[in-house]
Design a protein around this motif. Structure first.
Motif, PDB file in Angstrom:
ATOM      1  N   ASP A 191      -1.918   8.612   4.586  1.00  0.00           N
ATOM      2  CA  ASP A 191      -2.440   9.627   3.678  1.00  0.00           C
ATOM      3  C   ASP A 191      -1.345  10.380   2.931  1.00  0.00           C
ATOM      4  N   ASP A 192      -0.116  10.354   3.448  1.00  0.00           N
ATOM      5  CA  ASP A 192       0.915  11.194   2.833  1.00  0.00           C
ATOM      6  C   ASP A 192       2.224  10.453   2.591  1.00  0.00           C
ATOM      7  N   GLY A 193       2.176   9.132   2.502  1.00  0.00           N
ATOM      8  CA  GLY A 193       3.419   8.390   2.353  1.00  0.00           C
ATOM      9  C   GLY A 193       3.359   7.292   1.311  1.00  0.00           C
ATOM     10  N   MET A 194       4.543   6.886   0.846  1.00  0.00           N
ATOM     11  CA  MET A 194       4.689   5.759  -0.066  1.00  0.00           C
ATOM     12  C   MET A 194       5.950   5.004   0.310  1.00  0.00           C
ATOM     13  N   MET A 195       5.809   3.691   0.498  1.00  0.00           N
ATOM     14  CA  MET A 195       6.963   2.848   0.783  1.00  0.00           C
ATOM     15  C   MET A 195       7.560   2.364  -0.533  1.00  0.00           C
ATOM     16  N   VAL A 196       8.873   2.550  -0.689  1.00  0.00           N
ATOM     17  CA  VAL A 196       9.579   2.080  -1.871  1.00  0.00           C
ATOM     18  C   VAL A 196      10.491   0.924  -1.450  1.00  0.00           C
ATOM     19  N   SER A 197      10.350  -0.220  -2.122  1.00  0.00           N
ATOM     20  CA  SER A 197      11.155  -1.406  -1.817  1.00  0.00           C
ATOM     21  C   SER A 197      11.840  -1.892  -3.084  1.00  0.00           C
ATOM     22  N   TRP A 198      13.068  -2.378  -2.941  1.00  0.00           N
ATOM     23  CA  TRP A 198      13.780  -2.933  -4.084  1.00  0.00           C
ATOM     24  C   TRP A 198      14.863  -3.872  -3.585  1.00  0.00           C
ATOM     25  N   ASN A 199      15.439  -4.651  -4.514  1.00  0.00           N
ATOM     26  CA  ASN A 199      16.408  -5.678  -4.157  1.00  0.00           C
ATOM     27  C   ASN A 199      17.797  -5.379  -4.712  1.00  0.00           C
ATOM     28  N   THR A 200      18.801  -5.723  -3.915  1.00  0.00           N
ATOM     29  CA  THR A 200      20.200  -5.622  -4.328  1.00  0.00           C
ATOM     30  C   THR A 200      20.911  -6.915  -3.936  1.00  0.00           C
ATOM     31  N   PHE A 201      22.084  -7.150  -4.530  1.00  0.00           N
ATOM     32  CA  PHE A 201      22.822  -8.361  -4.201  1.00  0.00           C
ATOM     33  C   PHE A 201      23.610  -8.227  -2.903  1.00  0.00           C
ATOM     34  N   ASN A 202      23.929  -6.994  -2.531  1.00  0.00           N
ATOM     35  CA  ASN A 202      24.693  -6.767  -1.308  1.00  0.00           C
ATOM     36  C   ASN A 202      23.874  -5.984  -0.298  1.00  0.00           C
ATOM     37  N   HIS A 203      24.276  -6.086   0.946  1.00  0.00           N
ATOM     38  CA  HIS A 203      23.658  -5.276   1.990  1.00  0.00           C
ATOM     39  C   HIS A 203      23.940  -3.802   1.722  1.00  0.00           C
ATOM     40  N   VAL A 204      22.931  -2.969   1.923  1.00  0.00           N
ATOM     41  CA  VAL A 204      23.068  -1.528   1.712  1.00  0.00           C
ATOM     42  C   VAL A 204      22.994  -0.833   3.077  1.00  0.00           C
ATOM     43  N   PRO A 205      24.068  -0.215   3.531  1.00  0.00           N
ATOM     44  CA  PRO A 205      24.044   0.432   4.849  1.00  0.00           C
ATOM     45  C   PRO A 205      23.015   1.560   4.943  1.00  0.00           C
ATOM     46  N   ARG A 206      22.823   2.279   3.836  1.00  0.00           N
ATOM     47  CA  ARG A 206      21.911   3.418   3.859  1.00  0.00           C
ATOM     48  C   ARG A 206      21.078   3.445   2.575  1.00  0.00           C
ATOM     49  N   PRO A 207      20.028   2.610   2.491  1.00  0.00           N
ATOM     50  CA  PRO A 207      19.162   2.653   1.306  1.00  0.00           C
ATOM     51  C   PRO A 207      18.566   4.049   1.144  1.00  0.00           C
ATOM     52  N   SER A 208      18.595   4.569  -0.088  1.00  0.00           N
ATOM     53  CA  SER A 208      18.152   5.935  -0.332  1.00  0.00           C
ATOM     54  C   SER A 208      17.367   6.023  -1.632  1.00  0.00           C
ATOM     55  N   VAL A 209      16.409   6.945  -1.658  1.00  0.00           N
ATOM     56  CA  VAL A 209      15.584   7.165  -2.842  1.00  0.00           C
ATOM     57  C   VAL A 209      15.546   8.655  -3.146  1.00  0.00           C
ATOM     58  N   PHE A 210      15.884   9.011  -4.374  1.00  0.00           N
ATOM     59  CA  PHE A 210      15.721  10.391  -4.834  1.00  0.00           C
ATOM     60  C   PHE A 210      14.319  10.531  -5.426  1.00  0.00           C
ATOM     61  N   TRP A 211      13.650  11.655  -5.145  1.00  0.00           N
ATOM     62  CA  TRP A 211      12.280  11.794  -5.642  1.00  0.00           C
ATOM     63  C   TRP A 211      11.911  13.266  -5.851  1.00  0.00           C
ATOM     64  N   GLY A 212      10.864  13.470  -6.638  1.00  0.00           N
ATOM     65  CA  GLY A 212      10.372  14.810  -6.901  1.00  0.00           C
ATOM     66  C   GLY A 212       9.146  14.766  -7.809  1.00  0.00           C
ATOM     67  N   LYS A 213       8.573  15.922  -8.101  1.00  0.00           N
ATOM     68  CA  LYS A 213       7.378  15.983  -8.934  1.00  0.00           C
ATOM     69  C   LYS A 213       7.700  15.967 -10.427  1.00  0.00           C
ATOM     70  N   SER A 214       8.969  16.099 -10.763  1.00  0.00           N
ATOM     71  CA  SER A 214       9.400  16.053 -12.157  1.00  0.00           C
ATOM     72  C   SER A 214      10.537  15.060 -12.283  1.00  0.00           C
ATOM     73  N   LYS A 215      10.532  14.295 -13.360  1.00  0.00           N
ATOM     74  CA  LYS A 215      11.596  13.301 -13.515  1.00  0.00           C
ATOM     75  C   LYS A 215      12.959  13.953 -13.760  1.00  0.00           C
ATOM     76  N   ASP A 216      12.932  15.226 -14.109  1.00  0.00           N
ATOM     77  CA  ASP A 216      14.194  15.943 -14.323  1.00  0.00           C
ATOM     78  C   ASP A 216      14.671  16.672 -13.072  1.00  0.00           C
ATOM     79  N   HIS A 217      13.882  16.651 -12.019  1.00  0.00           N
ATOM     80  CA  HIS A 217      14.250  17.355 -10.791  1.00  0.00           C
ATOM     81  C   HIS A 217      13.951  16.477  -9.573  1.00  0.00           C
TER      82      HIS A 217
END
Length: 497
Positions: A32-58
């Protein structure tokens, strides 16, 4: 977007490749309160991270994980990050930290699932058997042996085009099996559609087709939740069932490589909300949105098809595997518990999706009909009053009457006590559509096959607690070729509160 100091430290070096500009973003509902974000990179990422907010400027929030997985023949890593603490039916902006530094990305956005019990009308897009489009898949030409009915006409929109242009009309996309058809690479080569390569190097062609599919899908999957289930082409690597008559060789499982068997790519690419619904991996799980409860079933593993063992389906081939020890009846037990727990006052509609059908007017019945699925699933569908069952596998479209134990419900769509069955595997892939038998089965109500030369997808519209419309949308011009509305007298106390 100008990278901050924190963002710059999180970005890894990526290979210089045309695919680097397309991170194959995919989002999926997670409770009810979550969203999984998945994406691909060419190299292994030790700490995949996503920035997010209610405004694209914040984009003032950050979510991270340690999940960056791959498999031996893959050219990319799949990164998965869960964003939690979200509000229902709300649009958020996001941007994965680890994207190509040479490309300036604007923040993407997604909208969370509707609050359970929300009575606002909404629509859903459903596909099955949707393959890669363009030069490595379905296009205006094909190799030797492909019917002229099964190629696109010059200027004709394909199904991915149609889904992209129709995005304002649906809230999420549900894909019930068979994705890129990357295992058709050898068939496409033998038929002269793709350049020849060695079997040893075949994995490069396979991965190229796979990456192209997720690239093509990204305009949809980056902003619409992409809910998925397994099909046979995620596991059995039949290379299109191709026979090289000149050398008397049938190409199949004997040349499959890692990534083409045991659902390897499927397990790596997605993270469905099975942990929330107590299901198993990307194979069987459920979720809610508004007035509907959706159930994804697995017709491929523990029902006698023999692709993989039931103990293997919970993990991945790469890092972060979490094996699940299950018994042969694990899915059926889960399904009954899930159906029993549905609060029909809040989610009056119960919709089931699975890859293989068992009611179908198909010409080659033996290789398509899943009688074992019928034996284990149908009694529960009847017992718990499932409203609609959606399948694919056969590359045709057939809307059937509501049916129970082989008998047509006399009420048809006017408050039936039997599940309504619809098969739509007509989304399109390299060698196109199949043939239905003539005359059709008595339960058939509308159908399209290779003779109609029309690709398309399904659109479900939940009007209220009692009326649900299914439409077949023709991909070439977005017109509706078939529409039917189901009436069910659901008792919904929540609507009167």
């Amino acid at each position: 977007m100008k990278k901050s100091g924190v963002l710059a430290t999180l970005l890894p070096l990526v290979a210089a490749d045309s695919d680097a500009a397309n991170p194959q973003l995919r989002v999926a509902f997670h409770g009810d309160d979550g969203m999984m974000v998945s994406w691909n990179t060419f190299n292994h990422v030790p700490r995949p991270s996503v920035f997010w907010g209610k405004s694209k400027d914040h984009l003032t929030n950050i979510a991270s994980s340690a999940v960056s997985v791959t498999y031996p023949t893959s050219t990319t890593y799949n990164n998965h990050v869960l964003i939690q603490g979200l509000k229902p039916d709300t649009t958020y902006y996001y941007l994965p930290a680890q994207l190509n530094e040479d490309t300036c990305y604007e923040p993407f956005n997604f909208t969370t699932s509707r609050r359970v019990g929300d009575k606002t009308p909404f629509s859903v897009a459903v596909v099955a058997d949707l393959g890669t489009m363009g030069s490595e898949g379905l296009s205006t030409s094909a190799g030797k042996g492909v019917s002229s009915n099964n190629i696109l006409r010059p200027g004709e929109k394909n199904t991915i085009d149609s889904l992209i242009s129709s995005m304002p009309e649906y809230e999420f996309l549900w894909h019930v099996g068979d994705f890129a058809y990357a295992d058709y690479w050898l068939k496409e080569e033998i038929q002269g559609y793709l350049p020849n390569t060695t079997v040893e190097e075949g994995y490069k062609v396979y991965e190229s087709i796979l990456n192209e599919f997720y690239n093509e899908m990204m305009p949809v999957t980056a902003s619409r939740a992409y809910m998925v289930g397994p099909g046979n082409h995620e596991a059995n690597c039949d290379n299109g069932g191709t026979t090289d008559k000149a050398h008397n060789i049938t190409y199949g499982l004997s040349i499959c490589m890692p990534g083409q068997t045991n659902f390897t790519g499927f397990k790596n690419h997605f993270r469905m909300p099975s942990d929330v619904s107590r299901g198993t991996g990307n194979f069987w799980y459920s979720w809610n949105s508004g007035m509907a409860h959706f159930i994804q079933l697995d017709t491929e593993t523990d029902l006698g098809h023999g692709f993989i063992g039931p103990d293997e389906i919970g993990g991945t081939e790469g890092e972060g595997a979490s094996p699940v020890n299950s018994k042969m009846n694990a899915q059926v037990n889960w399904l009954e518990a899930d159906l029993k727990a549905v609060d029909r006052r809040k989610t009056p509609w119960v919709i089931v999706g699975g890859h293989r059908p068992w009611y179908l007017s198909y010409k080659n019945v033996t290789s398509t009909i899943c009688w074992s699925c019928k034996d284990v699933f149908e009694p529960l569908f009847i017992k718990y009053d499932v409203d609609l069952v959606l399948t694919g596998h056969a590359h045709i479209y057939e809307r059937q009457a509501p049916i129970a134990e082989g008998k047509i419900d006399p009420r048809e769509l006017n408050n039936p006590t039997s599940p309504w069955y619809i098969t739509n595997g007509a989304a399109g892939h390299y060698d196109g559509l199949d043939t239905l038998q003539s005359p059709r089965q008595q339960f058939s109500r509308f159908s399209l096959d290779t003779n109609n030369a029309t690709y398309g997808w399904s659109k479900l519209t939940f009007h209220n607690s009692t009326h649900l419309t299914h439409e077949f949308v023709a991909s070439n011009n977005n017109t509706v070729l078939d529409s039917a509305t189901l009436y069910k007298s659901h008792k919904c106390e929540w609507l009167e509160r």
